[in-house]
Design a protein around this motif. Structure first.
Motif, PDB file in Angstrom:
ATOM      1  N   LYS A 268      -3.039   2.087  -4.078  1.00  0.00           N
ATOM      2  CA  LYS A 268      -3.010   3.406  -3.439  1.00  0.00           C
ATOM      3  C   LYS A 268      -3.973   3.410  -2.268  1.00  0.00           C
ATOM      4  O   LYS A 268      -5.071   2.844  -2.343  1.00  0.00           O
ATOM      5  CB  LYS A 268      -3.382   4.498  -4.435  1.00  0.00           C
ATOM      6  CG  LYS A 268      -3.144   5.903  -3.870  1.00  0.00           C
ATOM      7  CD  LYS A 268      -3.274   6.968  -4.937  1.00  0.00           C
ATOM      8  CE  LYS A 268      -2.924   8.340  -4.353  1.00  0.00           C
ATOM      9  NZ  LYS A 268      -3.038   9.422  -5.366  1.00  0.00           N
ATOM     10  N   CYS A 269      -3.544   4.042  -1.180  1.00  0.00           N
ATOM     11  CA  CYS A 269      -4.391   4.095   0.005  1.00  0.00           C
ATOM     12  C   CYS A 269      -4.517   5.536   0.490  1.00  0.00           C
ATOM     13  O   CYS A 269      -3.740   6.412   0.110  1.00  0.00           O
ATOM     14  CB  CYS A 269      -3.842   3.198   1.112  1.00  0.00           C
ATOM     15  SG  CYS A 269      -2.200   3.659   1.684  1.00  0.00           S
ATOM     16  N   ASP A 270      -5.496   5.764   1.328  1.00  0.00           N
ATOM     17  CA  ASP A 270      -5.747   7.086   1.904  1.00  0.00           C
ATOM     18  C   ASP A 270      -6.065   6.892   3.379  1.00  0.00           C
ATOM     19  O   ASP A 270      -7.129   6.369   3.728  1.00  0.00           O
ATOM     20  CB  ASP A 270      -6.915   7.764   1.181  1.00  0.00           C
ATOM     21  CG  ASP A 270      -7.203   9.165   1.692  1.00  0.00           C
ATOM     22  OD1 ASP A 270      -6.654   9.541   2.752  1.00  0.00           O
ATOM     23  OD2 ASP A 270      -7.991   9.877   1.046  1.00  0.00           O
TER      24      ASP A 270
ATOM     25  N   LEU B 101       0.844  -1.186   0.000  1.00  0.00           N
ATOM     26  CA  LEU B 101       0.000   0.000   0.000  1.00  0.00           C
ATOM     27  C   LEU B 101       0.885   1.244   0.000  1.00  0.00           C
ATOM     28  O   LEU B 101       1.852   1.329   0.758  1.00  0.00           O
ATOM     29  CB  LEU B 101      -0.918   0.021   1.224  1.00  0.00           C
ATOM     30  CG  LEU B 101      -1.803  -1.205   1.441  1.00  0.00           C
ATOM     31  CD1 LEU B 101      -2.716  -0.985   2.647  1.00  0.00           C
ATOM     32  CD2 LEU B 101      -2.628  -1.518   0.199  1.00  0.00           C
ATOM     33  N   LYS B 102       0.542   2.209  -0.848  1.00  0.00           N
ATOM     34  CA  LYS B 102       1.287   3.462  -0.943  1.00  0.00           C
ATOM     35  C   LYS B 102       0.314   4.640  -0.973  1.00  0.00           C
ATOM     36  O   LYS B 102      -0.799   4.516  -1.493  1.00  0.00           O
ATOM     37  CB  LYS B 102       2.140   3.502  -2.224  1.00  0.00           C
ATOM     38  CG  LYS B 102       3.210   2.433  -2.322  1.00  0.00           C
ATOM     39  CD  LYS B 102       4.304   2.652  -1.308  1.00  0.00           C
ATOM     40  CE  LYS B 102       5.401   1.598  -1.403  1.00  0.00           C
ATOM     41  NZ  LYS B 102       6.317   1.660  -0.248  1.00  0.00           N
ATOM     42  N   VAL B 103       0.770   5.778  -0.454  1.00  0.00           N
ATOM     43  CA  VAL B 103      -0.079   6.974  -0.476  1.00  0.00           C
ATOM     44  C   VAL B 103       0.257   7.902  -1.641  1.00  0.00           C
ATOM     45  O   VAL B 103      -0.505   8.810  -1.942  1.00  0.00           O
ATOM     46  CB  VAL B 103       0.030   7.762   0.852  1.00  0.00           C
ATOM     47  CG1 VAL B 103      -0.510   6.947   2.011  1.00  0.00           C
ATOM     48  CG2 VAL B 103       1.463   8.201   1.125  1.00  0.00           C
ATOM     49  N   ASN B 104       1.386   7.674  -2.317  1.00  0.00           N
ATOM     50  CA  ASN B 104       1.838   8.572  -3.384  1.00  0.00           C
ATOM     51  C   ASN B 104       1.900   7.862  -4.733  1.00  0.00           C
ATOM     52  O   ASN B 104       2.420   6.748  -4.827  1.00  0.00           O
ATOM     53  CB  ASN B 104       3.240   9.114  -3.078  1.00  0.00           C
ATOM     54  CG  ASN B 104       3.262  10.020  -1.869  1.00  0.00           C
ATOM     55  OD1 ASN B 104       2.220  10.481  -1.423  1.00  0.00           O
ATOM     56  ND2 ASN B 104       4.440  10.272  -1.330  1.00  0.00           N
TER      57      ASN B 104
ATOM     58  N   ILE C  92      -8.364   1.741   1.716  1.00  0.00           N
ATOM     59  CA  ILE C  92      -8.303   1.474   0.269  1.00  0.00           C
ATOM     60  C   ILE C  92      -9.706   1.346  -0.319  1.00  0.00           C
ATOM     61  O   ILE C  92      -9.901   0.636  -1.312  1.00  0.00           O
ATOM     62  CB  ILE C  92      -7.471   0.211  -0.032  1.00  0.00           C
ATOM     63  CG1 ILE C  92      -8.000  -0.981   0.745  1.00  0.00           C
ATOM     64  CG2 ILE C  92      -6.005   0.437   0.221  1.00  0.00           C
ATOM     65  CD1 ILE C  92      -7.559  -2.289   0.191  1.00  0.00           C
ATOM     66  N   ASP C  93     -10.660   2.018   0.282  1.00  0.00           N
ATOM     67  CA  ASP C  93     -12.042   2.026  -0.204  1.00  0.00           C
ATOM     68  C   ASP C  93     -12.073   2.250  -1.721  1.00  0.00           C
ATOM     69  O   ASP C  93     -11.379   3.130  -2.222  1.00  0.00           O
ATOM     70  CB  ASP C  93     -12.790   3.154   0.520  1.00  0.00           C
ATOM     71  CG  ASP C  93     -14.256   3.190   0.161  1.00  0.00           C
ATOM     72  OD1 ASP C  93     -14.934   2.187   0.426  1.00  0.00           O
ATOM     73  OD2 ASP C  93     -14.711   4.213  -0.408  1.00  0.00           O
TER      74      ASP C  93
END
Length: 260
Positions: free
Chosen positions: A139-141, A83-86, A148-149
């Motif tokens: 991608k995650c938030d 999982l990454k945010v960028n 990861i909705d």
């Protein structure tokens, strides 16, 4: 420089390739590989080979586009989810996964594993094993309830998070809040491995200075316990050298498991 002007890893433009070159390459002019590579690798190998942490699903939520910690894990988990945010971190990692021209070279890390595991032929296959096991880069938030909705992940046997909480947490409340979201991704009894820097306030990537959360070993332990974890192992290593690129005082490695 006023800390209020520091950039934020997950909100501002972050050059993951330059970050890898500065902190995880074989370049001796930057941060010591004793702290960024050797200490984490040795502890990961020891932790996994003891046999207590293994299973079907490993979720990695780590800073930048690093993969050296996954070399130690790939023999113990069937499926790896990153999982990454960028977006830039995702693109840089996928460049390595897809073996594209210009991907960051991790050969020096393979050598470090060889020095530790004494089986260089086996380790040459590890990059392929990681690529085969790495089924998703998503991608995650972390501001969402489900990070990861609308995807729902299978519960993980283990989460590894290297330097991520350090750079995404604006304060200690954030650290605990994000750690709680990590916990929701784990099976009952699942394990978590955290790698971070202690007594840090900033790190630089090129000309840009980024925020990092200042905390100590006691806080990290209490944060885990507060979220229902039992700490199994905690190792702290004092900083090997000093430079102006980053101001941490020590590196921490913690392995813990979630109470049933």
């Amino acid at each position: 420089m006023d800390s209020g002007t520091y950039k934020l890893y997950h909100e501002d433009d972050f050059d993951s390739r330059q970050h890898l070159q500065s902190y995880f390459s074989d370049n001796p002019d930057k941060v010591s590989k004793e702290d960024s590579l050797i200490f984490p690798i040795e502890n990961l190998i020891k932790t996994f080979t003891e046999g207590h942490i293994k299973g079907d699903v490993l979720i990695d939520i780590s800073h930048s586009s690093m993969i050296h910690h996954l070399f130690a894990a790939c023999d113990f988990f069937k499926h790896i989810i990153v999982l990454k945010v960028n977006d830039r971190c995702i693109m840089e990692l996928k460049r390595w996964v897809d073996e594209r021209t210009g991907a960051f070279e991790w050969g020096h890390v393979t050598k470090l594993h060889g020095d530790t595991e004494l089986n260089s032929n086996h380790l040459q296959d590890k990059e392929g094993k990681v690529r085969s096991a790495l089924h998703h880069v998503l991608k995650c938030d972390f501001e969402k309830e489900n990070i990861i909705d609308p995807i729902v992940l299978p519960p993980a046997d283990c989460i590894i998070s290297a330097w991520f909480l350090d750079v995404i947490s604006k304060d200690q409340d954030d650290y605990r809040r994000y750690l709680r979201k990590f916990s929701r991704l784990l099976k009952p009894g699942g394990h978590i491995i955290l790698i971070g820097c202690l007594d840090i306030t900033y790190f630089t990537v090129g000309k840009h200075t980024f925020h990092a959360l200042n905390y100590d070993e006691d806080f990290a332990r209490k944060a885990l316990v507060g979220e229902g974890f039992i700490v199994d192992l905690c190792k702290v290593k004092k900083r090997a050298d000093v430079n102006d690129h980053i101001d941490y005082k020590a590196v921490i490695f913690i392995a813990a498991h979630k109470e049933m």
